[in-house]
Write an enzyme that holds these catalytic residues in place. Structure first.
Site, PDB file in Angstrom:
ATOM      1  N   HIS A 215       0.859  -1.184   0.000  1.00 29.84           N
ATOM      2  CA  HIS A 215       0.000   0.000   0.000  1.00 29.84           C
ATOM      3  C   HIS A 215       0.890   1.227   0.000  1.00 29.84           C
ATOM      4  O   HIS A 215       1.955   1.222   0.617  1.00 29.84           O
ATOM      5  CB  HIS A 215      -0.903   0.000   1.249  1.00 29.84           C
ATOM      6  N   ASP A 271      -7.852  -5.124  -0.870  1.00 32.66           N
ATOM      7  CA  ASP A 271      -8.288  -5.883  -2.045  1.00 32.66           C
ATOM      8  C   ASP A 271      -7.965  -7.370  -1.964  1.00 32.66           C
ATOM      9  O   ASP A 271      -8.397  -8.135  -2.808  1.00 32.66           O
ATOM     10  CB  ASP A 271      -7.622  -5.315  -3.311  1.00 32.66           C
TER      11      ASP A 271
HETATM   12  C1  LIG Z   1      -0.047  -0.428  -3.877  1.00 29.64           C
HETATM   13  C2  LIG Z   1       1.324  -0.183  -4.493  1.00 29.64           C
HETATM   14  C3  LIG Z   1       1.128   0.489  -5.873  1.00 29.64           C
HETATM   15  C4  LIG Z   1       2.094   0.764  -3.575  1.00 29.64           C
HETATM   16  O1  LIG Z   1       3.312   0.983  -4.163  1.00 29.64           O
HETATM   17  P1  LIG Z   1       4.513   1.804  -3.467  1.00 29.64           P
HETATM   18  O2  LIG Z   1       4.250   2.048  -2.033  1.00 29.64           O
HETATM   19  O3  LIG Z   1       4.780   2.953  -4.357  1.00 29.64           O
HETATM   20  O4  LIG Z   1       5.672   0.789  -3.489  1.00 29.64           O
HETATM   21  P2  LIG Z   1       6.735   0.670  -4.640  1.00 29.64           P
HETATM   22  O5  LIG Z   1       6.090   0.430  -5.956  1.00 29.64           O
HETATM   23  O6  LIG Z   1       7.692   1.818  -4.503  1.00 29.64           O
HETATM   24  O7  LIG Z   1       7.479  -0.635  -4.179  1.00 29.64           O
HETATM   25  C5  LIG Z   1       8.431  -0.690  -3.129  1.00 29.64           C
HETATM   26  C6  LIG Z   1       9.149  -2.014  -3.261  1.00 29.64           C
HETATM   27  O8  LIG Z   1       8.232  -3.072  -2.934  1.00 29.64           O
HETATM   28  C7  LIG Z   1       7.991  -3.893  -4.078  1.00 29.64           C
HETATM   29  N1  LIG Z   1       6.565  -4.149  -4.129  1.00 29.64           N
HETATM   30  C8  LIG Z   1       5.548  -3.278  -3.832  1.00 29.64           C
HETATM   31  N2  LIG Z   1       4.377  -3.892  -3.911  1.00 29.64           N
HETATM   32  C9  LIG Z   1       4.645  -5.160  -4.273  1.00 29.64           C
HETATM   33  C10 LIG Z   1       3.820  -6.279  -4.518  1.00 29.64           C
HETATM   34  N3  LIG Z   1       2.493  -6.181  -4.406  1.00 29.64           N
HETATM   35  N4  LIG Z   1       4.399  -7.441  -4.878  1.00 29.64           N
HETATM   36  C11 LIG Z   1       5.760  -7.528  -4.986  1.00 29.64           C
HETATM   37  N5  LIG Z   1       6.585  -6.498  -4.749  1.00 29.64           N
HETATM   38  C12 LIG Z   1       6.032  -5.329  -4.407  1.00 29.64           C
HETATM   39  C13 LIG Z   1       8.462  -3.092  -5.275  1.00 29.64           C
HETATM   40  O9  LIG Z   1       8.850  -3.932  -6.335  1.00 29.64           O
HETATM   41  C14 LIG Z   1       9.608  -2.324  -4.693  1.00 29.64           C
HETATM   42  O10 LIG Z   1      10.715  -3.190  -4.580  1.00 29.64           O
HETATM   43  P3  LIG Z   1      12.204  -2.604  -4.806  1.00 29.64           P
HETATM   44  O11 LIG Z   1      12.431  -1.641  -3.688  1.00 29.64           O
HETATM   45  O12 LIG Z   1      13.086  -3.802  -4.775  1.00 29.64           O
HETATM   46  O13 LIG Z   1      12.205  -1.936  -6.164  1.00 29.64           O
HETATM   47  C15 LIG Z   1       2.112  -1.495  -4.651  1.00 29.64           C
HETATM   48  O14 LIG Z   1       2.362  -2.067  -3.378  1.00 29.64           O
HETATM   49  C16 LIG Z   1       1.407  -2.495  -5.564  1.00 29.64           C
HETATM   50  O15 LIG Z   1       1.576  -2.445  -6.770  1.00 29.64           O
HETATM   51  N6  LIG Z   1       0.621  -3.438  -4.964  1.00 29.64           N
HETATM   52  C17 LIG Z   1      -0.116  -4.380  -5.765  1.00 29.64           C
HETATM   53  C18 LIG Z   1      -1.387  -3.742  -6.294  1.00 29.64           C
HETATM   54  C19 LIG Z   1      -2.421  -3.550  -5.201  1.00 29.64           C
HETATM   55  O16 LIG Z   1      -2.695  -4.459  -4.430  1.00 29.64           O
HETATM   56  N7  LIG Z   1      -3.019  -2.354  -5.179  1.00 29.64           N
HETATM   57  C20 LIG Z   1      -4.095  -2.019  -4.245  1.00 29.64           C
HETATM   58  C21 LIG Z   1      -3.659  -0.958  -3.288  1.00 29.64           C
HETATM   59  S1  LIG Z   1      -4.915  -0.678  -2.053  1.00 29.64           S
END
Ligand SMILES: CC(C)(COP(=O)(O)OP(=O)(O)OC[C@H]1O[C@@H](n2cnc3c(N)ncnc32)[C@H](O)[C@@H]1OP(=O)(O)O)[C@@H](O)C(=O)NCCC(=O)NCCS
Length: 336
Positions: A215, A271
């Site tokens: 998240h 979700d």
């Molecule tokens: C929600 C989300 C977009 C938040 O992203 P964020 O806080 O910006 O986190 P980042 O994209 O910067 O990721 C940070 C690290 O965690 C990893 N990561 C984040 N979410 C991940 C996931 N669901 N599965 C695997 N790895 C994940 C990224 O690859 C990154 O790794 P790195 O540091 O080695 O590059 C992200 O966690 C995601 O894509 N989740 C899956 C989609 C989802 O469930 N969305 C609903 C949100 S309520």
């Protein structure tokens, strides 16, 4: 959300009557829905139809008139489930069921989805309660992508139907509201508990994400996921256990003790389990984000209303830091 305080019994009764009064969408809406291709994604249908309401209610442009605004807010909250239900019926080739004002908000929605035209419908109380809880949990969540879109569009003083269509479009994406649909597709693709370790290995190798995990703000277990997981077990007592639940539980078990997820503070989000409930209730994955949109509608309009009441509010206009090339001469097309 709209008024800052829980309503008195009388205020609640008046509000429910107001919603019931505004439940039926304008007559042209069914024709509009009929125009979509039969395999149109319900979320695309939903956002287009909400946007179309703007043309039916031109008075909604009087956004600084409090009484007028209250009417539009009631219309949006009351009609979002109707449009959602109609998009579902349309996608499944079923006739529309008119809303029954005598049912609760969640019960009325279930009736439009799973009832028969003209026949009385009694919702199962466990499913009605579960849906109500899911709507409440999705109602508002500060400045997420779609709410920022609602405020951004609303800051130009667009009418609330146009702004809400934009918010819905933001919710559509798989990194936001589309994640619950993506979770179900992911669980189905994994197929069995035995395949979970291999799937986790691929995620850690950067081949896709574990959907429903992580998240932008929560770096701990999303409190909404705890409530939804408990509801899932109650719903399954009525509908039968969703076989994908075992895969979800195994994914969660492994991920919560794996360094990759622990170090990045990735936990189940709202979700991760909601889609399992929706599927057990009989929804196809394409409908999940529409359910999120219906639940989020009161939050979107509450945020929009709060913004309009803020005297210091100006049009949203983020600045950018230009990092591109310096001055360049224009090169005529035939010389490039
Ligand atoms: C929600 C989300 C977009 C938040 O992203 P964020 O806080 O910006 O986190 P980042 O994209 O910067 O990721 C940070 C690290 O965690 C990893 N990561 C984040 N979410 C991940 C996931 N669901 N599965 C695997 N790895 C994940 C990224 O690859 C990154 O790794 P790195 O540091 O080695 O590059 C992200 O966690 C995601 O894509 N989740 C899956 C989609 C989802 O469930 N969305 C609903 C949100 S309520």
């Amino acid at each position: 959300l709209l008024n800052g305080e829980l309503p008195t019994a009388a205020a609640l009764e008046a509000w429910e009557a107001e919603l019931a009064e505004h439940t039926a969408p304008p007559a042209g809406i069914k024709n509009l829905l009929d125009g979509f291709h039969s395999d149109a994604h319900p979320m695309g249908v939903f956002l287009s139809t909400v946007g179309a309401l703007s043309t039916h209610y031109p008075e909604s442009k009087q956004i600084f008139d409090e009484d007028n605004r209250r009417t539009q807010v009631a219309r949006l909250i009351a009609q979002a489930p109707v449009i959602g239900a109609y998009s579902y019926r349309r996608a499944n080739g079923l006739p529309y069921v008119d809303p029954d004002p005598s049912l609760s908000f969640a019960g009325r929605f279930l009736g439009m989805l799973f009832g028969e035209p003209g026949a009385p419908y009694t919702p199962n109380p466990v499913l009605e309660r579960a849906l109500d809880i899911l709507f409440i949990l999705h109602a508002d969540h500060e400045q997420n992508c779609s709410t920022s879109a609602m405020r951004g569009i609303g800051s130009s003083q667009a009418d609330p139907f146009a702004a809400l269509a934009g918010a819905t479009a933001a919710l559509y994406g798989p990194l936001h509201g589309g994640a619950n649909e993506a979770v179900l597709r992911m669980l189905a693709a994994i197929g069995s508990v035995d395949n979970v370790p291999d799937f986790i290995r691929k995620v850690k190798a950067g081949e896709g994400r574990l959907m429903g995990f992580g998240h932008r703000v929560y770096k701990s277990y999303d409190p909404r996921a705890t409530v939804i997981k408990a509801q899932a077990y109650r719903v399954f007592e009525v509908t039968g256990r969703n076989p994908l639940l075992d895969i979800a539980i195994e994914l969660e078990r492994i991920a919560l003790q794996d360094d990759y997820f622990v170090q990045r503070r990735l936990y189940p989000n709202v979700d991760f389990y909601s889609g399992l409930i929706y599927e057990a209730m009989g929804f196809k994955p394409a409908m999940f984000t529409v359910l999120f949109a219906i639940g989020r509608t009161p939050g979107w309009v509450a945020q929009w209303q709060e913004m309009l009441r803020d005297k210091d509010q100006k049009i949203a206009r983020p600045r950018q830091i230009y990092l591109g090339a310096g001055e360049r001469d224009y090169v005529p097309l035939d010389q490039r």
